[in-house]
Write a protein that holds these residues in place. Structure first.
Motif, mmCIF file in Angstrom:
data_model
loop_
_atom_site.group_PDB
_atom_site.id
_atom_site.type_symbol
_atom_site.label_atom_id
_atom_site.label_comp_id
_atom_site.label_asym_id
_atom_site.label_seq_id
_atom_site.Cartn_x
_atom_site.Cartn_y
_atom_site.Cartn_z
ATOM 1 N N UNK A 1 -30.027 7.684 -6.621
ATOM 2 C CA UNK A 1 -29.675 7.676 -5.207
ATOM 3 C C UNK A 1 -28.159 7.663 -5.060
ATOM 4 N N UNK A 2 -27.661 8.180 -3.951
ATOM 5 C CA UNK A 2 -26.219 8.286 -3.757
ATOM 6 C C UNK A 2 -25.498 6.958 -3.750
ATOM 7 N N UNK A 3 -26.026 5.990 -3.003
ATOM 8 C CA UNK A 3 -25.368 4.691 -2.874
ATOM 9 C C UNK A 3 -25.327 3.957 -4.207
ATOM 10 N N UNK A 4 -26.435 3.929 -4.916
ATOM 11 C CA UNK A 4 -26.473 3.186 -6.179
ATOM 12 C C UNK A 4 -25.632 3.868 -7.255
ATOM 13 N N UNK A 5 -25.517 5.194 -7.200
ATOM 14 C CA UNK A 5 -24.696 5.891 -8.184
ATOM 15 C C UNK A 5 -23.241 5.457 -8.087
ATOM 16 N N UNK A 6 -22.666 5.519 -6.892
ATOM 17 C CA UNK A 6 -21.263 5.136 -6.755
ATOM 18 C C UNK A 6 -21.079 3.635 -6.976
ATOM 19 N N UNK B 1 -28.781 5.375 -21.057
ATOM 20 C CA UNK B 1 -28.299 6.742 -20.849
ATOM 21 C C UNK B 1 -27.611 6.877 -19.497
ATOM 22 N N UNK B 2 -28.154 6.204 -18.477
ATOM 23 C CA UNK B 2 -27.529 6.252 -17.158
ATOM 24 C C UNK B 2 -26.178 5.563 -17.161
ATOM 25 N N UNK B 3 -26.042 4.487 -17.917
ATOM 26 C CA UNK B 3 -24.747 3.814 -18.021
ATOM 27 C C UNK B 3 -23.715 4.742 -18.645
ATOM 28 N N UNK B 4 -24.130 5.473 -19.678
ATOM 29 C CA UNK B 4 -23.219 6.428 -20.307
ATOM 30 C C UNK B 4 -22.748 7.471 -19.297
ATOM 31 N N UNK B 5 -23.663 7.949 -18.489
ATOM 32 C CA UNK B 5 -23.295 8.948 -17.482
ATOM 33 C C UNK B 5 -22.467 8.323 -16.358
ATOM 34 N N UNK C 1 -15.394 16.737 -12.359
ATOM 35 C CA UNK C 1 -16.331 16.190 -13.337
ATOM 36 C C UNK C 1 -17.135 15.039 -12.736
ATOM 37 N N UNK C 2 -16.462 14.143 -12.036
ATOM 38 C CA UNK C 2 -17.148 13.011 -11.426
ATOM 39 C C UNK C 2 -18.129 13.428 -10.346
ATOM 40 N N UNK C 3 -17.760 14.452 -9.564
ATOM 41 C CA UNK C 3 -18.649 14.958 -8.523
ATOM 42 C C UNK C 3 -19.909 15.567 -9.130
ATOM 43 N N UNK C 4 -19.720 16.437 -10.137
ATOM 44 C CA UNK C 4 -20.856 17.137 -10.730
ATOM 45 C C UNK C 4 -21.800 16.167 -11.427
ATOM 46 N N UNK C 5 -21.244 15.263 -12.232
ATOM 47 C CA UNK C 5 -22.081 14.306 -12.957
ATOM 48 C C UNK C 5 -22.741 13.324 -11.993
ATOM 49 N N UNK C 6 -21.987 12.860 -11.007
ATOM 50 C CA UNK C 6 -22.540 11.914 -10.042
ATOM 51 C C UNK C 6 -23.592 12.536 -9.154
ATOM 52 N N UNK C 7 -23.382 13.809 -8.767
ATOM 53 C CA UNK C 7 -24.370 14.471 -7.935
ATOM 54 C C UNK C 7 -25.694 14.640 -8.648
ATOM 55 N N UNK C 8 -25.625 14.956 -9.949
ATOM 56 C CA UNK C 8 -26.852 15.091 -10.729
ATOM 57 C C UNK C 8 -27.516 13.736 -10.956
ATOM 58 N N UNK C 9 -26.715 12.720 -11.234
ATOM 59 C CA UNK C 9 -27.265 11.382 -11.484
ATOM 60 C C UNK C 9 -27.863 10.771 -10.221
ATOM 61 N N UNK C 10 -27.327 11.146 -9.067
ATOM 62 C CA UNK C 10 -27.832 10.601 -7.808
ATOM 63 C C UNK C 10 -29.271 11.023 -7.528
#
Length: 292
Positions: A182-187, A69-73, A169-178
């Motif tokens: 975590x921020x570093x691993x998300x990006x 699921x995280x890969x999809x996001x 879209x990338x900011x919103x989805x990435x901010x939630x996934x972080x």
């Protein structure tokens, strides 16, 4: 719980501010890079090199593999920040100034807020949608009055608008996934899942015949700061302080970009540009205050 929230909020704002400071020079640096490199290489090459840095970082910290699921996001995050925003801003800045781009990109906080609303299923007040509409109309009016000698839309403006939508879209989805990764691993994971595409396109579009020192400085900046380290701070700030609250820090980004464009690139920044930026930023503050 209240004490913990008070501690996290300032940290989130500080990290978000560091990210915005790094991002504020992205458009001028991209402008320098596309002056001597193919815009497709600037977009995909920076992501490819940053992806290799991401692989090294993930291996160093021994980060566990993300779930399915995280890969999809992460694919959604990559579509917005790894491919969409870099590509369409690079294409736009081959013919448009970074000062002009800064006004259009000023709508990014509104785009981020709208995507956060859609993703979180919130019910904002009417004022939120009214402010978003006014801000969007202000951006369109600015484009229409500055788009070439005869006015009207240019492809560069279309590219910038697409960049704003995808990056939000990338900011919103990435901010939630972080919040989970975590921020570093998300990006980093977003860069890694994009590697097959970014490396292939970068290899196909390589042409260094017109590149010089200034070109490579711009490319190095958008690679290391805009595409990699800046997101370490930005996503960590969004995760700690909240997408809506920390997203307001982006208000400073177009102002800083205009300063870099005027003083470092000697680009003309007329009164119309300044007025348009103020109107858009006012609407952004309005949208944030109108959220439910």
């Amino acid at each position: 719980m209240r004490v913990e929230s008070n501690v996290i909020a300032p940290a989130g704002i500080t990290l978000g501010a560091l990210g915005v400071l790094g991002f504020s020079f992205s458009l001028p640096a991209t402008r320098l890079a596309v002056a001597g490199l193919d815009p497709w290489f600037v977009a995909f090459g920076r992501a490819a090199v940053a992806g290799l840095l991401a692989v090294a970082y993930l291996a160093f910290v021994r980060a566990p593999l993300p779930s399915r699921d995280q890969v999809r996001r992460l694919v959604i995050v990559a579509l917005g920040i790894v491919i969409g925003f870099p590509l369409f801003t690079s294409l736009a800045l081959t013919t448009q100034t970074s000062a002009h781009g800064a006004v259009v990109i000023a709508g990014l906080p509104m785009s981020t807020a709208v995507w956060a609303v859609v993703r979180a299923g919130e019910r904002p007040r009417r004022g939120f949608w009214l402010a978003s509409g006014v801000g969007f109309i202000a951006v369109l009016a600015f484009i229409a009055t500055t788009g070439g000698v005869s006015g009207g839309f240019e492809m560069a403006d279309v590219f910038l608008l697409i960049a704003v939508v995808l990056c939000g879209l990338g900011y919103a989805e990435g901010g939630a996934l972080a919040r989970d990764l975590g921020g570093a691993r998300t990006v980093c994971w977003a860069l890694v899942v994009s590697l097959p595409v970014t490396v292939l396109v970068a290899l196909i579009t390589m042409d260094f015949s017109r590149a010089n020192g200034t070109t490579w400085f711009g490319f190095a900046y958008v690679t290391v700061i805009s595409m990699f380290l800046g997101f370490f701070a930005w996503y960590a700030g969004l995760a700690r302080g909240g997408v809506a609250k920390v997203g307001q820090v982006q208000l400073a980004q177009p102002v800083l970009t205009l300063i870099w464009s005027a003083f470092l690139l000697a680009e003309p920044v007329g009164w119309l540009t300044v007025v348009a930026a103020i109107v858009v930023l006012t609407c952004v503050v309005w949208t944030q205050r109108s959220r439910s």
